[in-house]
Design an enzyme around this catalytic site. Sequence first.
Site, PDB file in Angstrom:
ATOM      1  N   MET A  93      20.043  82.609 -12.065  1.00 51.20           N
ATOM      2  CA  MET A  93      18.660  82.942 -11.781  1.00 51.20           C
ATOM      3  C   MET A  93      18.360  82.941 -10.284  1.00 51.20           C
ATOM      4  O   MET A  93      17.242  83.255  -9.879  1.00 51.20           O
ATOM      5  CB  MET A  93      17.725  81.985 -12.519  1.00 51.20           C
ATOM      6  CG  MET A  93      17.640  82.253 -14.005  1.00 51.20           C
ATOM      7  SD  MET A  93      16.916  83.860 -14.388  1.00 51.20           S
ATOM      8  CE  MET A  93      17.112  83.884 -16.191  1.00 51.20           C
ATOM      9  N   TYR A 183      12.739  68.919  -6.655  1.00 50.27           N
ATOM     10  CA  TYR A 183      12.640  69.207  -8.089  1.00 50.27           C
ATOM     11  C   TYR A 183      11.199  69.064  -8.570  1.00 50.27           C
ATOM     12  O   TYR A 183      10.663  69.927  -9.280  1.00 50.27           O
ATOM     13  CB  TYR A 183      13.561  68.254  -8.849  1.00 50.27           C
ATOM     14  CG  TYR A 183      13.461  68.325 -10.355  1.00 50.27           C
ATOM     15  CD1 TYR A 183      14.127  69.325 -11.061  1.00 50.27           C
ATOM     16  CD2 TYR A 183      12.732  67.378 -11.076  1.00 50.27           C
ATOM     17  CE1 TYR A 183      14.053  69.384 -12.445  1.00 50.27           C
ATOM     18  CE2 TYR A 183      12.651  67.426 -12.450  1.00 50.27           C
ATOM     19  CZ  TYR A 183      13.314  68.433 -13.138  1.00 50.27           C
ATOM     20  OH  TYR A 183      13.235  68.480 -14.514  1.00 50.27           O
TER      21      TYR A 183
END
Length: 293
Positions: A93, A183
């Site tokens: 991705m 994250y």
Amino acid sequence: MGLLLKIFIPLLGLLLAFYFYSGPENFSEEMLRGKRVIVTGASSGIGEQMAYHLARMEAHLLLTARTEAKLQKVVERCLELGAASARYVSGSMEDTALPEVVVKEAENTWGGLDMLILNHIGHSYFSYFNGDVGHVRKLLETNFLSYVAMTTAALPMLKESEGSVVVVSSVAGKVGGPFTAPYSATKFALDGFFSSLRQELIIDKVNVSITLCILGYINTESAVRAVSHALRMVPAPKEECALEIIRSGALRQRELHYPSRLLGVMLLLRDIAPDFLDSLIRGSYIVENIRRT
């Protein structure tokens, strides 16, 4: 502190029944039979388990992940378990063209789409933020912008089928904790974008549901390898987690919190006692085991 928690958490449990009530649990596996479903990040962990559950429910599956050899094995297993059909597209991705390629494969194969499950994540580190802005940008591409791109490409088909978008996120996108700054940023971005998009779809009377799945510590190989040395917590089972994600999407729920009791307490404390929650979070880590990168 321990005595306080023993008294406080059961009381919170009573409030949670009302605070996070999401309606009757009338899920049936029949709801997925024959449905056309894309699952990203499907070669391992939660994504792999979702693929197996959906296969048992006789769904049509299009799986994607980085590692082709693993995807081939997952597809083979899905067909053994009873999937109506199963195929894959391999790729990273980080490649900005991949989201459209995957969605186009679904359109060419099925002529439509009923459910888009976005589950992939890029590699990040579990440590103090080291100032690497480039890493944050790269992670945003994989963990956030590719989700936006996949959804944008899939929306025309989902509008036609009155389907569902299921976004696998994390408690790190609801509550800020240490050692996961890049994250956590990507997961907060998911919450903001998809919560806003949900509102716009409702305003336009578009019957496409968006379910945001807020997950805690799950016993995937990657999560256990990354944090088990520093987290005082037992992970929840990935098999049950995967089934709960599918169930919440099929029921078109606004959010899933899993494990429900722990995350429910955390999200309630975030709103009523944020400093207390922060101290509990810091206390759950074995800080001396965290290495600076």
